[in-house]
Scaffold this motif. Structure first.
Motif, PDB file in Angstrom:
ATOM      1  N   LEU A   5      50.669  -7.438 120.904  1.00 16.20           N
ATOM      2  CA  LEU A   5      49.591  -6.534 121.302  1.00 16.20           C
ATOM      3  C   LEU A   5      48.372  -6.847 120.491  1.00 16.20           C
ATOM      4  CD1 LEU A   5      48.789  -2.958 120.971  1.00 16.20           C
ATOM      5  CD2 LEU A   5      48.337  -4.514 122.804  1.00 16.20           C
ATOM      6  N   ASP A   6      47.279  -7.167 121.130  1.00 13.38           N
ATOM      7  CA  ASP A   6      46.078  -7.525 120.413  1.00 13.38           C
ATOM      8  C   ASP A   6      45.483  -6.337 119.692  1.00 13.38           C
ATOM      9  OD1 ASP A   6      45.395  -9.639 123.064  1.00 13.38           O
ATOM     10  OD2 ASP A   6      45.785 -10.261 121.029  1.00 13.38           O
ATOM     11  N   ARG A   7      45.102  -6.573 118.438  1.00 12.60           N
ATOM     12  CA  ARG A   7      44.453  -5.539 117.663  1.00 12.60           C
ATOM     13  C   ARG A   7      43.025  -5.949 117.390  1.00 12.60           C
ATOM     14  NH1 ARG A   7      49.494  -6.449 116.164  1.00 12.60           N
ATOM     15  NH2 ARG A   7      49.037  -7.794 114.427  1.00 12.60           N
ATOM     16  N   SER A   8      42.818  -6.865 116.514  1.00 20.30           N
ATOM     17  CA  SER A   8      41.499  -7.434 116.278  1.00 20.30           C
ATOM     18  C   SER A   8      41.697  -8.913 116.096  1.00 20.30           C
ATOM     19  CB  SER A   8      40.881  -6.831 115.010  1.00 20.30           C
ATOM     20  OG  SER A   8      41.527  -7.345 113.870  1.00 20.30           O
ATOM     21  N   PRO A   9      40.623  -9.729 116.229  1.00 21.51           N
ATOM     22  CA  PRO A   9      40.825 -11.159 116.046  1.00 21.51           C
ATOM     23  C   PRO A   9      41.417 -11.472 114.672  1.00 21.51           C
ATOM     24  CG  PRO A   9      38.667 -10.724 116.981  1.00 21.51           C
ATOM     25  CD  PRO A   9      39.262  -9.394 116.585  1.00 21.51           C
ATOM     26  N   ARG A  10      41.065 -10.712 113.657  1.00 27.08           N
ATOM     27  CA  ARG A  10      41.565 -10.980 112.321  1.00 27.08           C
ATOM     28  C   ARG A  10      43.056 -10.706 112.236  1.00 27.08           C
ATOM     29  NH1 ARG A  10      38.379 -11.686 108.225  1.00 27.08           N
ATOM     30  NH2 ARG A  10      36.672 -10.666 109.316  1.00 27.08           N
ATOM     31  N   GLU A  11      43.535  -9.691 112.987  1.00 27.51           N
ATOM     32  CA  GLU A  11      44.949  -9.337 112.948  1.00 27.51           C
ATOM     33  C   GLU A  11      45.740 -10.089 113.984  1.00 27.51           C
ATOM     34  OE1 GLU A  11      45.173  -5.191 113.568  1.00 27.51           O
ATOM     35  OE2 GLU A  11      43.808  -4.706 111.962  1.00 27.51           O
ATOM     36  N   HIS A  12      45.063 -10.566 115.011  1.00 26.78           N
ATOM     37  CA  HIS A  12      45.758 -11.089 116.182  1.00 26.78           C
ATOM     38  C   HIS A  12      46.322 -12.478 115.952  1.00 26.78           C
ATOM     39  CE1 HIS A  12      46.682 -12.345 120.168  1.00 26.78           C
ATOM     40  NE2 HIS A  12      45.889 -13.361 120.019  1.00 26.78           N
ATOM     41  N   THR A  13      47.597 -12.658 116.306  1.00 25.09           N
ATOM     42  CA  THR A  13      48.175 -13.993 116.247  1.00 25.09           C
ATOM     43  C   THR A  13      49.035 -14.291 117.461  1.00 25.09           C
ATOM     44  OG1 THR A  13      49.920 -13.069 114.874  1.00 25.09           O
ATOM     45  CG2 THR A  13      48.175 -14.272 113.750  1.00 25.09           C
ATOM     46  N   PRO A  72      42.804   4.400 108.939  1.00 23.10           N
ATOM     47  CA  PRO A  72      42.111   3.609 109.962  1.00 23.10           C
ATOM     48  C   PRO A  72      42.798   3.639 111.319  1.00 23.10           C
ATOM     49  CG  PRO A  72      43.284   2.183 108.427  1.00 23.10           C
ATOM     50  CD  PRO A  72      43.321   3.569 107.842  1.00 23.10           C
ATOM     51  N   ASP A  73      44.063   4.055 111.353  1.00 18.92           N
ATOM     52  CA  ASP A  73      44.785   4.131 112.618  1.00 18.92           C
ATOM     53  C   ASP A  73      44.745   5.521 113.238  1.00 18.92           C
ATOM     54  OD1 ASP A  73      45.492   1.462 112.535  1.00 18.92           O
ATOM     55  OD2 ASP A  73      47.332   1.850 111.422  1.00 18.92           O
ATOM     56  N   ALA A  74      43.995   6.428 112.642  1.00 16.55           N
ATOM     57  CA  ALA A  74      43.930   7.799 113.151  1.00 16.55           C
ATOM     58  C   ALA A  74      43.464   7.805 114.604  1.00 16.55           C
ATOM     59  CB  ALA A  74      42.983   8.632 112.290  1.00 16.55           C
ATOM     60  N   GLY A  75      44.177   8.563 115.431  1.00 13.92           N
ATOM     61  CA  GLY A  75      43.797   8.718 116.821  1.00 13.92           C
ATOM     62  C   GLY A  75      44.288   7.645 117.762  1.00 13.92           C
ATOM     63  N   ARG A  76      44.888   6.587 117.232  1.00 12.33           N
ATOM     64  CA  ARG A  76      45.374   5.533 118.117  1.00 12.33           C
ATOM     65  C   ARG A  76      46.656   5.972 118.821  1.00 12.33           C
ATOM     66  NH1 ARG A  76      45.494   0.088 114.646  1.00 12.33           N
ATOM     67  NH2 ARG A  76      46.313  -0.697 116.631  1.00 12.33           N
ATOM     68  N   PRO A  77      46.837   5.557 120.088  1.00  9.62           N
ATOM     69  CA  PRO A  77      48.071   5.927 120.788  1.00  9.62           C
ATOM     70  C   PRO A  77      49.287   5.305 120.113  1.00  9.62           C
ATOM     71  CG  PRO A  77      46.852   4.317 122.052  1.00  9.62           C
ATOM     72  CD  PRO A  77      45.960   4.712 120.916  1.00  9.62           C
ATOM     73  N   CYS A  98      38.707  -1.946 127.520  1.00  2.00           N
ATOM     74  CA  CYS A  98      37.678  -1.699 126.517  1.00  2.00           C
ATOM     75  C   CYS A  98      37.178  -3.021 125.938  1.00  2.00           C
ATOM     76  CB  CYS A  98      38.217  -0.796 125.415  1.00  2.00           C
ATOM     77  SG  CYS A  98      37.053  -0.478 124.052  1.00  2.00           S
ATOM     78  N   LEU A  99      38.098  -3.913 125.611  1.00  4.18           N
ATOM     79  CA  LEU A  99      37.701  -5.210 125.069  1.00  4.18           C
ATOM     80  C   LEU A  99      36.826  -5.969 126.063  1.00  4.18           C
ATOM     81  CD1 LEU A  99      41.016  -6.462 123.405  1.00  4.18           C
ATOM     82  CD2 LEU A  99      39.031  -5.449 122.270  1.00  4.18           C
ATOM     83  N   ARG A 100      37.202  -5.936 127.312  1.00  2.00           N
ATOM     84  CA  ARG A 100      36.407  -6.618 128.341  1.00  2.00           C
ATOM     85  C   ARG A 100      35.004  -6.030 128.413  1.00  2.00           C
ATOM     86  NH1 ARG A 100      37.779  -4.994 134.252  1.00  2.00           N
ATOM     87  NH2 ARG A 100      36.657  -3.170 133.416  1.00  2.00           N
ATOM     88  N   ASP A 101      34.922  -4.697 128.403  1.00  2.00           N
ATOM     89  CA  ASP A 101      33.621  -4.034 128.487  1.00  2.00           C
ATOM     90  C   ASP A 101      32.747  -4.319 127.268  1.00  2.00           C
ATOM     91  OD1 ASP A 101      34.507  -3.036 130.882  1.00  2.00           O
ATOM     92  OD2 ASP A 101      34.927  -1.015 130.121  1.00  2.00           O
ATOM     93  N   GLU A 102      33.398  -4.610 126.139  1.00  2.00           N
ATOM     94  CA  GLU A 102      32.656  -4.928 124.922  1.00  2.00           C
ATOM     95  C   GLU A 102      32.228  -6.397 124.877  1.00  2.00           C
ATOM     96  OE1 GLU A 102      31.564  -3.118 122.344  1.00  2.00           O
ATOM     97  OE2 GLU A 102      32.219  -1.250 123.313  1.00  2.00           O
ATOM     98  N   GLY A 103      32.753  -7.197 125.813  1.00  2.00           N
ATOM     99  CA  GLY A 103      32.346  -8.595 125.875  1.00  2.00           C
ATOM    100  C   GLY A 103      33.373  -9.607 125.427  1.00  2.00           C
ATOM    101  N   VAL A 104      34.602  -9.186 125.164  1.00  7.96           N
ATOM    102  CA  VAL A 104      35.656 -10.127 124.798  1.00  7.96           C
ATOM    103  C   VAL A 104      36.099 -10.885 126.053  1.00  7.96           C
ATOM    104  CG1 VAL A 104      38.003 -10.374 123.905  1.00  7.96           C
ATOM    105  CG2 VAL A 104      36.452  -8.698 122.882  1.00  7.96           C
ATOM    106  N   PRO A 105      36.159 -12.210 126.010  1.00  9.00           N
ATOM    107  CA  PRO A 105      36.587 -12.978 127.190  1.00  9.00           C
ATOM    108  C   PRO A 105      37.996 -12.573 127.623  1.00  9.00           C
ATOM    109  CG  PRO A 105      35.625 -14.434 125.544  1.00  9.00           C
ATOM    110  CD  PRO A 105      35.817 -13.105 124.877  1.00  9.00           C
ATOM    111  N   MET A 106      38.152 -12.305 128.892  1.00  9.09           N
ATOM    112  CA  MET A 106      39.433 -11.878 129.426  1.00  9.09           C
ATOM    113  C   MET A 106      39.806 -12.726 130.632  1.00  9.09           C
ATOM    114  SD  MET A 106      40.002  -9.334 127.322  1.00  9.09           S
ATOM    115  CE  MET A 106      41.346  -8.361 128.010  1.00  9.09           C
ATOM    116  N   GLY A 132      36.784  -4.289 116.829  1.00  9.15           N
ATOM    117  CA  GLY A 132      36.644  -3.087 116.021  1.00  9.15           C
ATOM    118  C   GLY A 132      36.201  -1.893 116.837  1.00  9.15           C
ATOM    119  N   ALA A 133      35.347  -2.131 117.816  1.00 15.60           N
ATOM    120  CA  ALA A 133      34.857  -1.042 118.663  1.00 15.60           C
ATOM    121  C   ALA A 133      35.960  -0.446 119.520  1.00 15.60           C
ATOM    122  CB  ALA A 133      33.724  -1.552 119.552  1.00 15.60           C
TER     123      ALA A 133
END
Length: 206
Positions: A5-13, A72-77, A98-106, A132-133
């Motif tokens: 599950l993608d989180r952020s590019p820094r966390e994502h592998t 930092p995880d407050a409110g996440r499903p 959300c990622l797509r709407d923020e401009g992340v290539p999908m 992050g957004a």
């Protein structure tokens, strides 16, 4: 579940799902190339590291996480072991939208679901701000998958790997016990991700 599950590019592998996630970074690219390997070769074909801090809640099933405002995880499903695949996918698609709407290539899978398109990202941190957004929408995996929260994690991890090996997906634990590597396989079983997900749930449910 996976673990991918993608989180952020820094966390994502890993791609596309980590609900496992909690298995992050399953390098499946090497799997298809080990068909000629033999059992004596210990060449690693891919590594999956296990997330130390969970990543995916289901508001319909479990409500919002009860956490301090500084978390930092407050409110996440928050996903649970009994979260249905359909609900898991629904939450994941909210996050990816959300990622797509923020401009992340999908891109889209054959089934029509959104996934991040790693081929269009120049490096792992190119879209840190965009990820992050959308962090508040990224599902957290079941707490059972978190080595820091589950006192029985080591036993669950052992059962997870045993299950995968029994189903033909040959793996061995990494030296630190917080991930696994694929072993050479003459025949790679179909539905590799499905086997990982089902065995992870089975291992940590017992």
């Amino acid at each position: 579940m996976t673990n991918l599950l993608d989180r952020s590019p820094r966390e994502h592998t890993g791609w596309p799902r980590a609900l496992a996630l909690t298995v992050a970074g399953v390098a499946l690219l090497g799997l298809t190339g080990c068909g000629d390997g033999d059992g004596d070769s210990e060449k690693e074909t891919g590594v999956a590291s296990v997330s130390r801090s969970g990543d995916a809640q289901n508001p319909r099933e479990a409500g919002k996480r009860s956490v301090s405002p500084s978390d930092p995880d407050a409110g996440r499903p928050q996903l649970r072991l009994d979260t249905s695949p359909e609900e898991e996918n629904r939450l994941e698609q909210i996050y990816f939208t959300c990622l797509r709407d923020e401009g992340v290539p999908m891109t889209r899978t054959a089934e029509g679901t959104l996934i991040p398109d790693k081929t269009r990202m120049s490096d792992s941190n190119s879209f840190a701000a965009e990820y992050g957004a959308c962090r508040s929408k990224a599902p957290l995996p079941p707490p059972e998958f978190d080595a820091e929260k589950n006192p029985d994690w080591d036993e669950g991890f052992r059962k997870w790997l045993t299950c995968m090996n029994e189903r033909g997906l040959k793996v061995k634990a990494l030296p630190d016990g917080r991930g696994f590597t694929f072993l050479p396989m003459k025949v790679v079983p179909p539905d590799v991700q499905k086997i990982q997900d089902e065995c992870q749930k089975k291992g940590f449910s017992q």
